[in-house]
Design a protein around this motif. Structure first.
Motif, PDB file in Angstrom:
ATOM      1  N   ILE A  76       0.846  -1.213   0.000  1.00 24.01           N
ATOM      2  CA  ILE A  76       0.000   0.000   0.000  1.00 24.01           C
ATOM      3  C   ILE A  76       0.876   1.256   0.000  1.00 24.01           C
ATOM      4  N   SER A  77       1.906   1.244   0.830  1.00 22.17           N
ATOM      5  CA  SER A  77       2.784   2.423   0.925  1.00 22.17           C
ATOM      6  C   SER A  77       3.494   2.684  -0.401  1.00 22.17           C
ATOM      7  N   ALA A  78       4.053   1.624  -0.990  1.00 21.85           N
ATOM      8  CA  ALA A  78       4.794   1.810  -2.247  1.00 21.85           C
ATOM      9  C   ALA A  78       3.876   2.400  -3.309  1.00 21.85           C
ATOM     10  N   ALA A  79       2.642   1.911  -3.364  1.00 24.44           N
ATOM     11  CA  ALA A  79       1.707   2.411  -4.378  1.00 24.44           C
ATOM     12  C   ALA A  79       1.295   3.848  -4.079  1.00 24.44           C
ATOM     13  N   THR A  80       0.835   4.097  -2.876  1.00 28.55           N
ATOM     14  CA  THR A  80       0.292   5.431  -2.576  1.00 28.55           C
ATOM     15  C   THR A  80       1.391   6.501  -2.610  1.00 28.55           C
ATOM     16  N   VAL A  81       2.467   6.244  -1.881  1.00 28.37           N
ATOM     17  CA  VAL A  81       3.530   7.257  -1.805  1.00 28.37           C
ATOM     18  C   VAL A  81       4.193   7.439  -3.180  1.00 28.37           C
TER      19      VAL A  81
ATOM     20  N   LEU B  84       8.980   6.805 -18.829  1.00 28.04           N
ATOM     21  CA  LEU B  84       9.193   5.495 -18.199  1.00 28.04           C
ATOM     22  C   LEU B  84       8.336   5.390 -16.940  1.00 28.04           C
ATOM     23  N   PRO B  85       7.949   4.179 -16.543  1.00 32.05           N
ATOM     24  CA  PRO B  85       7.130   4.050 -15.322  1.00 32.05           C
ATOM     25  C   PRO B  85       7.852   4.682 -14.128  1.00 32.05           C
ATOM     26  N   PRO B  86       7.208   5.651 -13.453  1.00 30.35           N
ATOM     27  CA  PRO B  86       7.956   6.520 -12.542  1.00 30.35           C
ATOM     28  C   PRO B  86       8.055   6.108 -11.068  1.00 30.35           C
ATOM     29  N   ILE B  87       7.306   5.108 -10.645  1.00 28.26           N
ATOM     30  CA  ILE B  87       7.230   4.862  -9.197  1.00 28.26           C
ATOM     31  C   ILE B  87       8.607   4.631  -8.568  1.00 28.26           C
ATOM     32  N   LEU B  88       9.375   3.735  -9.150  1.00 28.79           N
ATOM     33  CA  LEU B  88      10.660   3.384  -8.534  1.00 28.79           C
ATOM     34  C   LEU B  88      11.556   4.607  -8.426  1.00 28.79           C
ATOM     35  N   TYR B  89      11.576   5.419  -9.478  1.00 27.42           N
ATOM     36  CA  TYR B  89      12.467   6.581  -9.471  1.00 27.42           C
ATOM     37  C   TYR B  89      12.111   7.537  -8.327  1.00 27.42           C
ATOM     38  N   HIS B  90      10.814   7.703  -8.111  1.00 25.68           N
ATOM     39  CA  HIS B  90      10.393   8.596  -7.035  1.00 25.68           C
ATOM     40  C   HIS B  90      10.713   8.010  -5.669  1.00 25.68           C
ATOM     41  N   LEU B  91      10.428   6.725  -5.506  1.00 22.37           N
ATOM     42  CA  LEU B  91      10.702   6.099  -4.207  1.00 22.37           C
ATOM     43  C   LEU B  91      12.200   6.130  -3.910  1.00 22.37           C
ATOM     44  N   SER B  92      12.987   5.842  -4.933  1.00 20.50           N
ATOM     45  CA  SER B  92      14.432   5.816  -4.751  1.00 20.50           C
ATOM     46  C   SER B  92      14.969   7.216  -4.438  1.00 20.50           C
ATOM     47  N   ALA B  93      14.457   8.208  -5.156  1.00 20.37           N
ATOM     48  CA  ALA B  93      14.897   9.587  -4.909  1.00 20.37           C
ATOM     49  C   ALA B  93      14.542  10.003  -3.478  1.00 20.37           C
ATOM     50  N   MET B  94      13.348   9.617  -3.038  1.00 23.00           N
ATOM     51  CA  MET B  94      12.922   9.977  -1.679  1.00 23.00           C
ATOM     52  C   MET B  94      13.812   9.324  -0.637  1.00 23.00           C
ATOM     53  N   LEU B  95      14.061   8.020  -0.823  1.00 23.58           N
ATOM     54  CA  LEU B  95      14.889   7.309   0.156  1.00 23.58           C
ATOM     55  C   LEU B  95      16.304   7.883   0.168  1.00 23.58           C
ATOM     56  N   SER B  96      16.783   8.270  -1.000  1.00 28.11           N
ATOM     57  CA  SER B  96      18.118   8.844  -1.080  1.00 28.11           C
ATOM     58  C   SER B  96      18.190  10.174  -0.332  1.00 28.11           C
ATOM     59  N   HIS B  97      17.168  11.006  -0.514  1.00 28.83           N
ATOM     60  CA  HIS B  97      17.126  12.279   0.215  1.00 28.83           C
ATOM     61  C   HIS B  97      17.115  12.039   1.724  1.00 28.83           C
ATOM     62  N   LEU B  98      16.326  11.060   2.150  1.00 27.32           N
ATOM     63  CA  LEU B  98      16.150  10.845   3.587  1.00 27.32           C
ATOM     64  C   LEU B  98      17.382  10.219   4.237  1.00 27.32           C
ATOM     65  N   THR B  99      18.020   9.293   3.520  1.00 25.38           N
ATOM     66  CA  THR B  99      19.103   8.522   4.146  1.00 25.38           C
ATOM     67  C   THR B  99      20.498   9.052   3.831  1.00 25.38           C
ATOM     68  N   ASP B 100      20.582   9.932   2.836  1.00 25.94           N
ATOM     69  CA  ASP B 100      21.881  10.401   2.330  1.00 25.94           C
ATOM     70  C   ASP B 100      22.641   9.327   1.565  1.00 25.94           C
ATOM     71  N   LEU B 101      22.017   8.183   1.325  1.00 29.00           N
ATOM     72  CA  LEU B 101      22.656   7.186   0.471  1.00 29.00           C
ATOM     73  C   LEU B 101      22.517   7.641  -0.973  1.00 29.00           C
ATOM     74  N   GLU B 102      23.423   7.198  -1.822  1.00 33.75           N
ATOM     75  CA  GLU B 102      23.336   7.563  -3.236  1.00 33.75           C
ATOM     76  C   GLU B 102      22.179   6.796  -3.890  1.00 33.75           C
ATOM     77  N   THR B 103      21.656   7.357  -4.983  1.00 33.92           N
ATOM     78  CA  THR B 103      20.505   6.705  -5.630  1.00 33.92           C
ATOM     79  C   THR B 103      20.872   5.337  -6.204  1.00 33.92           C
ATOM     80  N   TYR B 104      22.161   5.145  -6.579  1.00 32.65           N
ATOM     81  CA  TYR B 104      22.519   3.813  -7.088  1.00 32.65           C
ATOM     82  C   TYR B 104      22.426   2.764  -5.981  1.00 32.65           C
ATOM     83  N   ASP B 105      22.544   3.198  -4.730  1.00 31.06           N
ATOM     84  CA  ASP B 105      22.353   2.265  -3.611  1.00 31.06           C
ATOM     85  C   ASP B 105      20.876   2.105  -3.261  1.00 31.06           C
ATOM     86  N   THR B 106      20.177   3.231  -3.189  1.00 36.31           N
ATOM     87  CA  THR B 106      18.769   3.156  -2.744  1.00 36.31           C
ATOM     88  C   THR B 106      17.911   2.385  -3.757  1.00 36.31           C
ATOM     89  N   THR B 107      18.220   2.540  -5.043  1.00 37.10           N
ATOM     90  CA  THR B 107      17.433   1.834  -6.057  1.00 37.10           C
ATOM     91  C   THR B 107      17.518   0.328  -5.821  1.00 37.10           C
TER      92      THR B 107
END
Lengths: 127, 558
Positions: A76-81, B84-107
């Motif tokens: 749910i989180s992965a989809a929504t966020v 391109l399907p954007p979900i992963l890129y956004h999640l990875s960018a967010m995690l990278s911002h939060l953790t200070d890890l590089e995007t090649y790691d967070t992805t």
């Protein structure tokens, strides 16, 4: 009617969430043993922030065991966020703001669901 | 026996799942990453897609959105839409911002995280059918080691993994479709598949259609299920309409479905997944599939052992098995990709292979199921141990060269890359964040064989032209740079001398092809001897030259 402590506890999984976090940190620390504890703890914390906390409250719409709840919360989180961050990004909101804001919004929504469930539960029990 | 009393059914399940996830993480990411979570360069990046998805994530991290695509991946065009399907890129960018890890790691971390929780969702979906069956099926999701099953992670098919994760979630959802508000989950997971990896959406819809057709034929379709499906699809349409419009005008317009037969996957001709990749466990799979046919034919038998043959997780397994063979009718690469996750989709049949016969004689004791499952997990873990190891295509020095380019050259600079062991993995050059051209390796080798240094080599314009560089002129109207003359100018008759920078790998510790590196050195010296070209950066493996007069050719001065 006196309420069964265990039954009320069912709606309060905070301690389980904490245990899940500790277990996840332990797993990550052993897998990434060459990494510092601080980096591991921080990474797992933010994985929970993005992938568990936004969805976990919503899963209380259904009766599930905790690990299943956790797995569903990730979906749910992965989809929504993920999806909302994309659309908000198109609307001009930087991804860094979404990273903070979206989990907060969904956690609030989750809390509302849990709170309502709790009230429903108490009502049916006291009837 | 105290240990067994302590390990009651709930604890035993939690223990088994944690151990399973730990093992998956250990062999799939821990070992390849040298047990480090943060890296100073992309580690265990073995192919194009690793670099591609990490770079898109980095772009989203920097820009804050994915409205447009990075100009340096698209021959300098700044108006190519983010398609391109954007979900992963956004999640990875967010995690990278939060953790200070590089995007090649967070992805990479995210796709591993999603993979593991995908396993859990399928496990819980099987558990809805039969708990013992779920316990027995779990180890087969990791399964026996075959690199064919590891391609998705090792070669960076990261958005495919993201899309597949939502298929796993959808299977769980369909298994729990009797729950209140399940249409919300349906809409979310369909949207996740659409914006995660759209071919997985198409397969998801196909799966739902087949599932409902089976239910209808067996007169098991309920009213509330139809209502939930309609509601779910309505919400999904609203959520995904915008991105699906982009998908239509980019992927569907430029790569329309055509009937064709592809016998080997183009992304990995030597690693096509086949049923025999399951090794010795394939026989358990065959047994499971055979027992499944029994369950369909003999309903009483199914009831006796408490496994419903029309369960969504079983239908999904069969459906994905068949999808895996649609490379013979035009689904090509997408069919081969689906096969990579066969161990997950077909795990339930493996479990059935073990469960079926004993269940007829005596009720399975959970204790035995857990012990057997744990042993299998252990066996598969050791089977995977030390099989996936780094470092990948590039190392620290090459990465430092890339970083130097991205941080010290003007944004409009054009960079020319000579031979390296990753010269055929063109996406590896995108982290330079500059428009890049790459020497045609065959032409380069021919010149080496002839023993000459040429004033011009054949070159490749390193642009992603998979969807012909689409740009939007209005909401429902698109143009395509790749069909325009301007793009032809940028791609044809490319001259070495028009470039702003030259990137040489002069030594590579992972590549034994030292003659080509020696040749690189000669070419580098030839360029460096021109008065208008100077060396601006070097380390033990990389030399970067700057052309101060782009357009000037040596024959003008010689």
């Amino acid at each position: 009617m006196k309420l069964n402590k265990l039954e009320i506890k069912k709606l309060n999984d905070v301690h389980k969430l904490v245990i899940a976090y500790v277990v996840a940190v332990a797993v990550f620390q052993v897998v990434f043993f060459a990494e510092s504890f601080f980096v591991v703890a921080k990474t797992v914390a933010f994985l929970f922030w993005l992938f568990v906390l936004p969805g976990i409250g919503i899963t209380y719409l259904w009766d599930l065991n905790f690990i299943e709840r956790l797995a569903l919360a990730v979906a749910i989180s992965a989809a929504t966020v993920g999806i909302l961050s994309y659309y908000l990004g198109l609307a001009g909101l930087h991804v860094i703001i979404s990273a903070v804001l979206l989990p907060l919004i969904f956690m609030f929504l989750g809390l509302v669901i849990i709170f309502r469930k709790k009230i429903e539960f108490l009502k049916t029990k006291t009837k | 026996m105290k240990i067994f009393q302590l390990l009651d059914r709930k604890n035993a399940e939690a223990f088994l799942l944690v151990i399973f996830i730990f093992f998956v993480f250990f062999v799939r990411i821990g070992q390849p990453w040298n047990h480090k979570l943060s890296h100073t360069y992309p580690t265990y990046f073995n192919a194009n897609d690793n670099f591609l998805h990490a770079e898109f994530s980095d772009y989203v991290k920097e820009k804050g959105n994915y409205a447009y695509s990075p100009y340096y991946m698209y021959s300098g065009y700044e108006d190519v839409i983010g398609y391109l399907p954007p979900i992963l890129y956004h999640l990875s960018a967010m995690l990278s911002h939060l953790t200070d890890l590089e995007t090649y790691d967070t992805t990479y971390i995210i796709v591993m995280f999603l993979t593991c929780f995908g396993y859990l969702l399928v496990y819980f979906a099987i558990k809805r059918v039969n708990e013992t069956l779920a316990i027995l099926s779990l180890p087969f999701m990791l399964g026996i080691f075959s690199f064919s099953f590891e391609i998705a992670h090792a070669w960076g098919l990261h958005i495919f993994i993201t899309g597949s994760f939502f298929v796993f979630a959808l299977i769980w959802c369909m298994e729990n479709f009797d729950k209140k508000y399940s249409f919300i989950l349906l809409s979310l997971f369909l949207s996740g598949a659409a914006l995660g990896h759209t071919s997985e959406l198409i397969f998801s819809i196909g799966f739902i259609v087949v599932l409902f057709a089976v239910k209808f034929l067996r007169k098991e379709l309920k009213k509330y299920e139809i209502k939930n499906i309609i509601l779910g699809f309505l919400i999904f349409t609203v959520i995904s309409a915008y991105y699906l419009t982009i998908f239509y005008f980019t992927w569907m317009k430029t790569q329309p479905f055509t009937f064709s037969v592809m016998e080997r996957p183009i992304f990995a001709p030597n690693f096509s997944v086949n049923i025999w990749d399951f090794g010795i466990t394939q026989f358990i799979l065959y047994a499971g599939l055979l027992f499944f046919v029994f369950l369909i034919l003999f309903k009483d038998d199914a009831e006796k052992i408490n496994v419903k043959s029309t369960s969504p997780v079983l239908i999904a397994g069969i459906f994905m098995l068949l999808i895996g063979y649609t490379n013979y009718i035009g689904f090509n690469i997408r069919a081969f990709q689906t096969r990579i996750f066969w161990p997950v989709y077909l795990a339930v049949f493996m479990g059935l292979g073990l469960y079926f016969i004993p269940a007829h004689f005596k009720k399975w004791k959970f204790r035995y199921a857990y012990i057997l499952s744990f042993l299998l997990v252990l066996i598969f873990f050791f089977n995977h141990y030390n099989t996936l190891l780094g470092p990948g295509l590039i190392d620290q020095e090459i990465w430092n060269g890339f970083k130097w380019i991205s941080e010290n050259t003007p944004e409009e600079a054009k960079v020319y890359h000579f031979y390296s062991n990753f010269a055929t993995q063109l996406d590896a050059f995108f982290p330079t964040k500059r428009v890049s051209y790459v020497v045609d390796v065959n032409d380069y080798i021919e010149a080496l064989k002839a023993g000459v240094i040429k004033a011009e080599y054949k070159s490749v314009n390193n642009a992603l032209i998979d969807t012909q560089l689409p740009y939007r002129t209005s909401l429902f109207s698109y143009g395509y740079h790749a069909y325009e003359d301007d793009f032809k100018k940028r791609s044809e008759n490319v001259s070495l001398w028009d470039m702003n920078y030259y990137f040489f790998v002069v030594k590579d510790p992972y590549d034994s092809n030292s003659v080509l590196y020696l040749y690189n050195n000669y070419v580098k010296d030839f360029l460096k001897n021109q008065t208008w070209i100077e060396e601006v950066y070097s380390n033990s493996e990389v030399v970067i030259l700057k052309n101060n007069e782009p357009g000037r050719k040596p024959y003008e001065t010689q």
